[in-house]
Motif scaffolding. Structure first.
Motif, PDB file in Angstrom:
ATOM      1  N   ALA A   1     -51.944 -89.500 -19.019  1.00  0.00           N
ATOM      2  CA  ALA A   1     -51.830 -88.311 -19.872  1.00  0.00           C
ATOM      3  C   ALA A   1     -50.636 -88.428 -20.805  1.00  0.00           C
ATOM      4  O   ALA A   1     -50.719 -88.091 -21.983  1.00  0.00           O
ATOM      5  N   LEU A   2     -49.513 -88.907 -20.271  1.00  0.00           N
ATOM      6  CA  LEU A   2     -48.279 -89.029 -21.057  1.00  0.00           C
ATOM      7  C   LEU A   2     -47.586 -90.331 -20.688  1.00  0.00           C
ATOM      8  O   LEU A   2     -47.117 -90.489 -19.563  1.00  0.00           O
ATOM      9  N   PRO A   3     -47.518 -91.308 -21.598  1.00  0.00           N
ATOM     10  CA  PRO A   3     -46.760 -92.530 -21.309  1.00  0.00           C
ATOM     11  C   PRO A   3     -45.271 -92.211 -21.215  1.00  0.00           C
ATOM     12  O   PRO A   3     -44.830 -91.124 -21.596  1.00  0.00           O
ATOM     13  N   TRP A   4     -44.503 -93.136 -20.687  1.00  0.00           N
ATOM     14  CA  TRP A   4     -43.059 -92.913 -20.553  1.00  0.00           C
ATOM     15  C   TRP A   4     -42.486 -92.429 -21.883  1.00  0.00           C
ATOM     16  O   TRP A   4     -42.714 -93.030 -22.920  1.00  0.00           O
ATOM     17  N   SER A   5     -41.752 -91.321 -21.809  1.00  0.00           N
ATOM     18  CA  SER A   5     -41.282 -90.667 -23.032  1.00  0.00           C
ATOM     19  C   SER A   5     -39.896 -90.089 -22.837  1.00  0.00           C
ATOM     20  O   SER A   5     -39.495 -89.714 -21.732  1.00  0.00           O
ATOM     21  N   ILE A   6     -39.171 -90.018 -23.943  1.00  0.00           N
ATOM     22  CA  ILE A   6     -37.929 -89.247 -23.992  1.00  0.00           C
ATOM     23  C   ILE A   6     -38.329 -87.788 -24.178  1.00  0.00           C
ATOM     24  O   ILE A   6     -39.206 -87.481 -24.997  1.00  0.00           O
ATOM     25  N   PRO A   7     -37.756 -86.858 -23.417  1.00  0.00           N
ATOM     26  CA  PRO A   7     -38.242 -85.482 -23.464  1.00  0.00           C
ATOM     27  C   PRO A   7     -38.076 -84.816 -24.827  1.00  0.00           C
ATOM     28  O   PRO A   7     -37.031 -84.914 -25.454  1.00  0.00           O
ATOM     29  N   THR A   8     -39.131 -84.165 -25.258  1.00  0.00           N
ATOM     30  CA  THR A   8     -39.115 -83.365 -26.483  1.00  0.00           C
ATOM     31  C   THR A   8     -39.804 -82.044 -26.204  1.00  0.00           C
ATOM     32  O   THR A   8     -40.698 -81.970 -25.350  1.00  0.00           O
ATOM     33  N   ALA A   9     -39.416 -81.017 -26.913  1.00  0.00           N
ATOM     34  CA  ALA A   9     -39.914 -79.672 -26.624  1.00  0.00           C
ATOM     35  C   ALA A   9     -41.414 -79.548 -26.840  1.00  0.00           C
ATOM     36  O   ALA A   9     -42.155 -79.096 -25.974  1.00  0.00           O
ATOM     37  N   ALA A  10     -41.887 -79.958 -27.995  1.00  0.00           N
ATOM     38  CA  ALA A  10     -43.288 -79.709 -28.346  1.00  0.00           C
ATOM     39  C   ALA A  10     -44.219 -80.806 -27.839  1.00  0.00           C
ATOM     40  O   ALA A  10     -45.283 -80.534 -27.290  1.00  0.00           O
ATOM     41  N   GLU A  11     -43.820 -82.073 -28.014  1.00  0.00           N
ATOM     42  CA  GLU A  11     -44.742 -83.161 -27.752  1.00  0.00           C
ATOM     43  C   GLU A  11     -45.057 -83.361 -26.278  1.00  0.00           C
ATOM     44  O   GLU A  11     -46.187 -83.682 -25.934  1.00  0.00           O
ATOM     45  N   ASN A  12     -44.073 -83.194 -25.407  1.00  0.00           N
ATOM     46  CA  ASN A  12     -44.390 -83.477 -24.012  1.00  0.00           C
ATOM     47  C   ASN A  12     -44.022 -82.380 -23.023  1.00  0.00           C
ATOM     48  O   ASN A  12     -44.843 -82.004 -22.203  1.00  0.00           O
ATOM     49  N   LEU A  13     -42.834 -81.801 -23.085  1.00  0.00           N
ATOM     50  CA  LEU A  13     -42.493 -80.767 -22.112  1.00  0.00           C
ATOM     51  C   LEU A  13     -43.320 -79.502 -22.311  1.00  0.00           C
ATOM     52  O   LEU A  13     -43.610 -78.791 -21.354  1.00  0.00           O
ATOM     53  N   GLY A  14     -43.685 -79.221 -23.533  1.00  0.00           N
ATOM     54  CA  GLY A  14     -44.449 -78.012 -23.814  1.00  0.00           C
ATOM     55  C   GLY A  14     -45.811 -78.312 -24.397  1.00  0.00           C
ATOM     56  O   GLY A  14     -46.271 -77.654 -25.323  1.00  0.00           O
ATOM     57  N   HIS A  15     -46.470 -79.322 -23.855  1.00  0.00           N
ATOM     58  CA  HIS A  15     -47.743 -79.770 -24.426  1.00  0.00           C
ATOM     59  C   HIS A  15     -48.826 -78.709 -24.326  1.00  0.00           C
ATOM     60  O   HIS A  15     -49.651 -78.564 -25.224  1.00  0.00           O
ATOM     61  N   GLY A  16     -48.860 -77.965 -23.234  1.00  0.00           N
ATOM     62  CA  GLY A  16     -49.888 -76.944 -23.042  1.00  0.00           C
ATOM     63  C   GLY A  16     -49.828 -76.422 -21.631  1.00  0.00           C
ATOM     64  O   GLY A  16     -49.003 -76.844 -20.822  1.00  0.00           O
ATOM     65  N   ASN A  17     -50.719 -75.490 -21.304  1.00  0.00           N
ATOM     66  CA  ASN A  17     -50.742 -74.909 -19.972  1.00  0.00           C
ATOM     67  C   ASN A  17     -51.377 -75.865 -18.968  1.00  0.00           C
ATOM     68  O   ASN A  17     -52.461 -76.410 -19.216  1.00  0.00           O
ATOM     69  N   PHE A  18     -50.697 -76.057 -17.836  1.00  0.00           N
ATOM     70  CA  PHE A  18     -51.212 -76.867 -16.729  1.00  0.00           C
ATOM     71  C   PHE A  18     -51.576 -78.281 -17.179  1.00  0.00           C
ATOM     72  O   PHE A  18     -52.574 -78.850 -16.733  1.00  0.00           O
ATOM     73  N   THR A  19     -50.813 -78.845 -18.091  1.00  0.00           N
ATOM     74  CA  THR A  19     -51.066 -80.220 -18.521  1.00  0.00           C
ATOM     75  C   THR A  19     -49.808 -81.033 -18.227  1.00  0.00           C
ATOM     76  O   THR A  19     -49.659 -81.544 -17.133  1.00  0.00           O
ATOM     77  N   TYR A  20     -48.921 -81.166 -19.202  1.00  0.00           N
ATOM     78  CA  TYR A  20     -47.640 -81.820 -18.969  1.00  0.00           C
ATOM     79  C   TYR A  20     -46.630 -81.207 -19.932  1.00  0.00           C
ATOM     80  O   TYR A  20     -47.011 -80.665 -20.962  1.00  0.00           O
ATOM     81  N   PHE A  21     -45.366 -81.121 -19.536  1.00  0.00           N
ATOM     82  CA  PHE A  21     -44.906 -81.766 -18.335  1.00  0.00           C
ATOM     83  C   PHE A  21     -44.560 -80.715 -17.279  1.00  0.00           C
ATOM     84  O   PHE A  21     -44.132 -79.614 -17.618  1.00  0.00           O
ATOM     85  N   SER A  22     -44.691 -81.100 -16.010  1.00  0.00           N
ATOM     86  CA  SER A  22     -44.441 -80.198 -14.895  1.00  0.00           C
ATOM     87  C   SER A  22     -43.052 -79.558 -14.985  1.00  0.00           C
ATOM     88  O   SER A  22     -42.040 -80.249 -15.083  1.00  0.00           O
ATOM     89  N   ALA A  23     -43.011 -78.224 -14.911  1.00  0.00           N
ATOM     90  CA  ALA A  23     -41.732 -77.519 -14.983  1.00  0.00           C
ATOM     91  C   ALA A  23     -40.880 -77.778 -13.749  1.00  0.00           C
ATOM     92  O   ALA A  23     -39.679 -78.031 -13.855  1.00  0.00           O
ATOM     93  N   VAL A  24     -41.485 -77.710 -12.552  1.00  0.00           N
ATOM     94  CA  VAL A  24     -40.717 -77.951 -11.334  1.00  0.00           C
ATOM     95  C   VAL A  24     -40.146 -79.363 -11.348  1.00  0.00           C
ATOM     96  O   VAL A  24     -38.973 -79.589 -11.036  1.00  0.00           O
ATOM     97  N   CYS A  25     -40.959 -80.318 -11.736  1.00  0.00           N
ATOM     98  CA  CYS A  25     -40.520 -81.717 -11.775  1.00  0.00           C
ATOM     99  C   CYS A  25     -39.393 -81.895 -12.793  1.00  0.00           C
ATOM    100  O   CYS A  25     -38.365 -82.514 -12.501  1.00  0.00           O
ATOM    101  N   TRP A  26     -39.579 -81.342 -13.992  1.00  0.00           N
ATOM    102  CA  TRP A  26     -38.578 -81.480 -15.045  1.00  0.00           C
ATOM    103  C   TRP A  26     -37.257 -80.829 -14.643  1.00  0.00           C
ATOM    104  O   TRP A  26     -36.177 -81.411 -14.792  1.00  0.00           O
ATOM    105  N   LEU A  27     -37.323 -79.594 -14.146  1.00  0.00           N
ATOM    106  CA  LEU A  27     -36.100 -78.874 -13.806  1.00  0.00           C
ATOM    107  C   LEU A  27     -35.371 -79.546 -12.645  1.00  0.00           C
ATOM    108  O   LEU A  27     -34.132 -79.580 -12.614  1.00  0.00           O
TER     109      LEU A  27
END
Length: 524
Positions: A143-169
């Protein structure tokens, strides 16, 4: 290289060596070179491609934290180069929809997303939801190759997709606490039971049947919206797709076994109340932990430690009025019926209690199909707009969940012996026959946030089963003791339980906490 090696990745730092593997021509020799700044060669390894599988594997020398490095795999005249690689700690995050909830969906989401730019050394990777009837060697889809975190592209991609909030936090907090790069691997799918994440061996350990009578394609990917159908419960017990035993182990865990890991975070259990063997969770969960540990240890050539630290979230809340005590039982089963972890059946584990983080107004409730005429259920399609939200099985406060996991990780995984990482737990109960009072002694100093007359209950039956549970109001709270009035129970007390309810208290307002703000877990 195998599918989950890529630019920007984090490999496990010392004392373990990172496993690197990939595909090649059978019999060929692959040279793997790790280089530092200005092309300085750090280490060079060779591996022969096995004819049976067409794969090669090597273990890099243990590396101190840091980077960036370049990793090159050469076979003859062909080569593949990966760049911007760091060494740090790699954590795997798995489970169902509360793990799959993204940073976009949590409380204060805009602030959390804006802060992403401050954490370029916390790298993220997400496995695509997939199922298979056979154990896969490599991931079929990412779903998401190794990435540097960004607000729109990966951390906030959509609901129940990626990236996991619990995992990120959790990963972000580990980075802040340790100062080491952190690699986060999300592999989660909403609405899935533990049996789907369990190998055949783990199911056999609990004497559970394996569903081998499947006439489905061996591999199937989730359509984009499937993970959002999180924790939906079926009115019947026909299992298919991602609910089938072992299909997610086969497709979403087994391919990752060669990874060298530092720890695992797990958030699952809501689906156990709808599927399969709810009251076997006290076996299936410890069996999954033990089986995953053995598998990751073996798959990494012994680099992932055998007692791999394993953290999990105890179930939060769902409905205020529940027809049964299935949620409370599941919370108890999550500890192998021992109340707290780590324990003898679940060594090197840690738990985030979340029963006081209920969120009645969360828009991400339990999705069920809309009701049709005549009171029957009518499926209105796969568009999420056509689903009704009932209950609130997806609380938005994932920050406190991650903080409580962090405390456990620091204590259990990183050996911070002075850190308090769990709430107070009873050590003994003494009945004063003359006064009809029960004095319960706790392991830690107590902070009483409220006196709920129904939080404590005693079993007042003449036989242990079925129990007649009656409220035991709190009379007094001392520094380490709680005094309960037994009322009509007399001296015949066969059992005591606390917070045995699907929704035991209001937000952060359960009766008992410790001075560090951690809630006392439920017990029976």
């Amino acid at each position: 290289f195998a599918s989950y090696y890529g630019n920007h990745m984090v490999l496990q730092r010392e004392p373990a060596g990172a496993v690197v593997w990939g595909h090649g021509e059978p019999g060929a020799v692959v040279t793997v070179t790790l280089s530092g700044p200005r092309g300085l060669i750090i280490t060079k390894k060779t591996a022969q491609v096995k004819g049976s599988s067409g794969t090669w594997t090597t273990v890099l020398d243990p590396m101190d934290q840091g980077g960036p490095y370049t990793l090159v795999a050469e076979q003859g005249s062909e080569n593949v180069t990966l760049w911007d690689i760091y060494f740090g700690d790699v954590w795997l995050c798995s489970g169902q929809s509360n793990m799959a909830m993204t940073v976009l969906q949590v409380a204060n989401a805009s602030q959390e997303l804006a802060a992403a730019a401050h954490y370029p050394y916390v790298r993220v990777f997400a496995v695509a939801p997939a199922r298979s009837d056979v154990e896969l060697e490599d991931l079929e889809q990412i779903a998401l190759p190794w990435s540097i975190p960004t607000a729109a592209e990966n951390l906030g991609h959509g609901n129940f997709t990626y990236f996991s909030a619990v995992c990120w936090l959790l990963g972000r907090s580990l980075y802040e606490a340790l100062g080491t790069p952190v690699g986060l691997v999300e592999t989660a799918w909403g609405g899935t039971p533990i049996e789907a994440w369990s190998s055949r061996q783990a199911l056999q350990a609990c004497r559970l049947p394996e569903d081998t009578g499947r006439a489905k394609p061996p591999l199937c990917f989730a359509p984009p919206l499937s993970p959002a159908l999180s924790s939906s419960t079926s009115p019947h017990r026909h299992l298919s797709g991602p609910q089938t035993p072992s299909v997610l182990w086969n497709a979403m865990i087994h391919p990752l076994l060669n990874m060298t890991l530092r720890g695992i975070a797990w958030y699952q259990g809501e689906a156990a109340n709808a599927f399969l063997h709810t009251d076997r969770y006290n076996c299936t969960f410890p069996a999954l932990i033990a089986n995953w540990r053995r598998a990751f240890h073996a798959g990494s050539a012994g680099q992932t430690e055998l007692l791999l630290p394993f953290g999990f979230v105890q179930l939060s809340t769902y409905r205020r009025e529940s027809p049964d005590d299935s949620f409370a039982r599941l919370r108890w089963h999550q500890t192998a019926d021992l109340g707290i972890v780590p324990n003898a059946r679940m060594p090197s584990t840690f738990m985030a209690v979340a029963m006081d983080l209920g969120d009645e107004h969360s828009p991400y409730g339990r999705r069920v199909p809309g009701w049709g005429k005549g009171g029957g259920m009518k499926l209105l399609g796969t568009n999420p707009i056509s689903f009704l939200f009932l209950g609130s099985i997806h609380p938005r406060d994932k920050q406190n969940v991650a903080h409580r996991l962090l405390l456990g990780a620091r204590a259990v995984a990183y050996g911070d012996k002075d850190l308090v990482f769990q709430g107070p737990y009873p050590t003994r109960a003494i009945l004063e026959v003359t006064t009809g009072l029960l004095n319960v002694t706790y392991s830690q100093e107590l902070v009483c946030r409220q006196r709920d007359a129904r939080s404590f209950e005693v079993c007042c039956s003449s036989q242990a089963s079925p129990c007649r549970w009656l409220p035991a109001p709190v009379v007094a709270v001392g520094s380490h003791t709680v005094t309960l009035a037994l009322g009509g129970c007399g001296t015949l007390v066969l059992g005591l339980r606390y917070a045995w309810d699907e929704w035991p208290c209001e937000y952060q307002s359960c009766p008992l906490y410790n001075p560090q703000g951690l809630p006392a877990p439920p017990f029976l």
